[in-house]
Design an enzyme around this catalytic site. Structure first.
Site, PDB file in Angstrom:
ATOM      1  N   ASN A 157     -40.743 -22.200  32.897  1.00 41.41           N
ATOM      2  CA  ASN A 157     -40.695 -22.587  31.479  1.00 41.41           C
ATOM      3  C   ASN A 157     -40.698 -24.096  31.253  1.00 41.41           C
ATOM      4  OD1 ASN A 157     -38.085 -23.237  32.118  1.00 41.41           O
ATOM      5  ND2 ASN A 157     -37.189 -21.441  31.159  1.00 41.41           N
ATOM      6  N   ARG A 315     -28.540 -29.842  28.210  1.00 42.74           N
ATOM      7  CA  ARG A 315     -27.265 -29.132  28.116  1.00 42.74           C
ATOM      8  C   ARG A 315     -26.448 -29.744  26.993  1.00 42.74           C
ATOM      9  NH1 ARG A 315     -29.042 -25.609  30.479  1.00 42.74           N
ATOM     10  NH2 ARG A 315     -28.244 -24.374  32.225  1.00 42.74           N
ATOM     11  N   GLN A 344     -22.086 -21.895  24.399  1.00 39.04           N
ATOM     12  CA  GLN A 344     -23.152 -21.024  23.911  1.00 39.04           C
ATOM     13  C   GLN A 344     -22.739 -19.583  24.065  1.00 39.04           C
ATOM     14  OE1 GLN A 344     -27.081 -23.769  24.811  1.00 39.04           O
ATOM     15  NE2 GLN A 344     -26.992 -21.768  25.678  1.00 39.04           N
ATOM     16  N   HIS A 363     -30.585 -21.482  21.618  1.00 38.56           N
ATOM     17  CA  HIS A 363     -31.205 -21.771  22.930  1.00 38.56           C
ATOM     18  C   HIS A 363     -32.464 -20.911  23.094  1.00 38.56           C
ATOM     19  CE1 HIS A 363     -30.370 -22.730  27.447  1.00 38.56           C
ATOM     20  NE2 HIS A 363     -31.577 -23.071  27.068  1.00 38.56           N
TER      21      HIS A 363
END
Lengths: 409, 409
Positions: A157, A315, A344, A363
């Site tokens: 990704n 992050r 998260q 996210h």
């Protein structure tokens, strides 16, 4: 925040002490090397549920319902494939299968936390696969000590995230969201947008960290006519540097004041700064999390250009949460955008949801449909090799034969 | 919509008939060539008001308060500089100055409509300058007939618009806004975003029209690894085509079904399709407006790929308004984004404000601070040349010596 960090560090130290002693070298290697080929395996996949969205796109492979699209392939070979999104706590579906599963697949978007306790309990476990990139939901030293193999779909990704970063740079630079809000609120006030809308052309963009994602971002930025800077532990080869059109900045704090836009592409494990923390996320369990915690604090932010735009898909915990809120409120930060949060999922009252000049999302940047197709194919490939007793592509290994990949050491 | 178009066409015809007869050739040329050098001039600027935003940025030159930043320069040379945002109707501030102004400066974002009647009344008028690009707020045949010079700052915002288009492509492709809405609504549901979030890499992007903005867009898209197509009256030189990495499509309707993303970069005046319309905008006045009215109607949209993404920063009226709403509602159009509307400013109840999958803003892409700096400098340069009796850069002329620039003929 400082107090929280201290507590995390203390918790980390005690968690490390609590790790089981490493078994003998023979024991450590036994699980992966024996009993892989030809046997029927129990494979568990942990993915987010998509509910009504699962059927809306046949390529939406990353959700629990579509389960990477490998069910019939696995079952036709006699393997068992359990898939769930219920992953936390002693009564979860995942917990039931821990004692006898051979393979556990999960994603960074809805991670199955693999603690030392779970590893101890998982007597048949051989292989932990991350569908995507980022295996910090796994207690890697414990996995190494237990002789497990941990692997990701490296590179699956990076393009997705780099594109997403460029989108966010443009959204902030061109002041998109105030215009969009005017539209949906029935307004029309060009001045209210234009007074702080800029072209990207001619601006200085600095990436903090320049691994694969950072390089892909710089390549995409090149035709925009910007001044491109990068800070990293490693200087690129002159040839590549020239091709990308970017200038190396050895000293982060010398680079930052030059930047109109700062993009965070720091790996989790930059050796010089990383700390090991254990974050209490779900109240009942601990997991390891390596970050440059609070690397961007009030002091560092105050040294940037007034009105700096910050993009962070790396992050959330790299930023001091409150320092970002304060910066956005005072105007020291002109805009902040990213898809990573700390913790998260972001709680309903996370202050980044409500601060001015933010362009945040959940996210998401690494789980586009295209990324899902790539990481589903990568997982299938690794399972195929595992069934045949073959090695994985080298770059995919996070833990192999008792050793952590260099970036996790 | 069809009825509206018909009415517009009828109105256009009668407006043309109502144009004053062209004066003699000598008369047509007289105003610009005589009396320019050395005299004190009355210059009127019409710009949008910025109110509280005017002081927030010293480079916010395009608003009425900051008036292109040329006041002291003009006044130091003995010229008079009147600036207002009050431009419409017989009692407006602008109307008061029509009889004796020499130069009128305006922008496409808050245009001073210069009708044949105003031109007739403006006995001293010599020069009409557009701070930006797009002079369709001026009755150009009437201006030509009256011997006025009309000029723009050609190229001043092409980069601004091209960047903005790329931003909009990414916003739609990656499904940004649903993620942003989750954030501000206290939600977190990755599946609800991911099921229709894609990478740009590997997709087919077609630009309808490939002038300066289209080319700049394609150049910026090149490193994204897309399949790039363009439709235009003119095929590029093979060298440039190769450099940009884009393929020519002679037939628009053959190109459209191949595209995942269609970007409209059609000039207003594409000869093969343009119609001349007169749109009643402010109830009390007419102005000329050249567009490919409704070029993208229901039929054409239905022939595109299901889920096509459309970006239009060219002109709102190129689209059939209701066909876009219907397409976005049915899913035939996967997303629609742009900064142009029909009419402008968009009324509170314009359906594009409320249709699903839109990422619209007010007309803003060409008025970034950087574009303002460029068009303010361009206007200053032309005024300076005008005072000295020198020619402007050739490409800036829209009307010169009784002739319209080729694209407006």
């Amino acid at each position: 925040m400082a107090m929280m960090m201290m507590n995390l560090k203390r918790a980390a130290t005690s968690a490390i002490r609590a790790l089981p002693a490493a078994p003998s070298s023979t024991g450590a290697l036994a699980r992966h090397l024996h009993g892989s080929v030809g046997e029927s395996k129990k494979i568990v996949g942990v993915f987010y549920k998509a509910n009504e969205y699962a059927e809306k796109n046949p390529n939406f492979l990353g959700c629990a319902e579509n389960a990477l699209g490998i069910r019939s392939w696995l079952e036709s070979q006699g393997h068992q494939y359990i898939v769930t999104d219920d992953k936390d706590g002693p009564n979860s579906e995942l917990e039931k299968h821990i004692p006898d599963l051979h393979v556990l697949i999960s994603t960074p978007f809805h991670p199955a936390y693999v603690t030392a306790e779970r590893i101890k309990k998982a007597k048949n476990l051989q292989l932990l696969l991350t569908a995507g990139i980022g295996s910090d939901h796994i207690d890697l030293p414990a996995a190494a000590a237990a002789g497990l193999t941990v692997a990701e779909v490296t590179g699956s990704n990076v393009v997705s995230v780099a594109e997403d970063e460029l989108m966010r740079i443009l959204i902030l630079m061109r002041n998109f969201l105030p215009g969009y809000h005017q539209v949906i609120n029935g307004e029309w006030d060009v001045a209210g947008i234009a007074y702080r809308a800029y072209d990207l052309e001619g601006k200085t963009i600095g990436t903090v960290g320049c691994g694969r994602i950072g390089k892909l971002l710089l390549q995409r930025l090149k035709p925009f006519g910007c001044n491109l800077l990068y800070h990293d532990r490693l200087k690129m080869e002159p040839e590549l540097e020239k091709q990308i059109g970017s200038k190396f900045e050895e000293d982060l704090d010398a680079m930052l004041p030059k930047c109109d836009v700062v993009v965070i592409n720091t790996p989790l494990t930059e050796k010089t700064k990383c700390v090991l923390a254990v974050i209490e996320l779900y109240k009942f369990q601990f997991f390891q999390y390596r970050v440059d915690l609070g690397m961007f604090d009030k002091d560092r932010i105050s040294k940037m250009k007034k009105g700096v735009l910050i993009v962070n898909n790396a992050r959330g915990a790299i930023m001091d949460t409150q320092a970002v809120v304060d910066g956005c409120s005072s105007g020291q930060i002109g805009g902040y955008s990213g898809d990573v949060w700390y913790p998260q999922p972001a709680p309903k009252d996370h202050p980044w949801r409500y601060m001015p000049n933010q362009a945040m999302t959940p996210h998401i940047s690494g789980t586009t449909i295209d990324a899902q197709l790539r990481y589903a194919a990568g997982v299938k490939d690794m399972l195929d090799r595992y069934f045949k007793g073959e090695d994985f592509p080298t770059q995919n290994y996070i833990v192999k034969e008792g050793q952590l990949a260099s970036q996790y050491k």
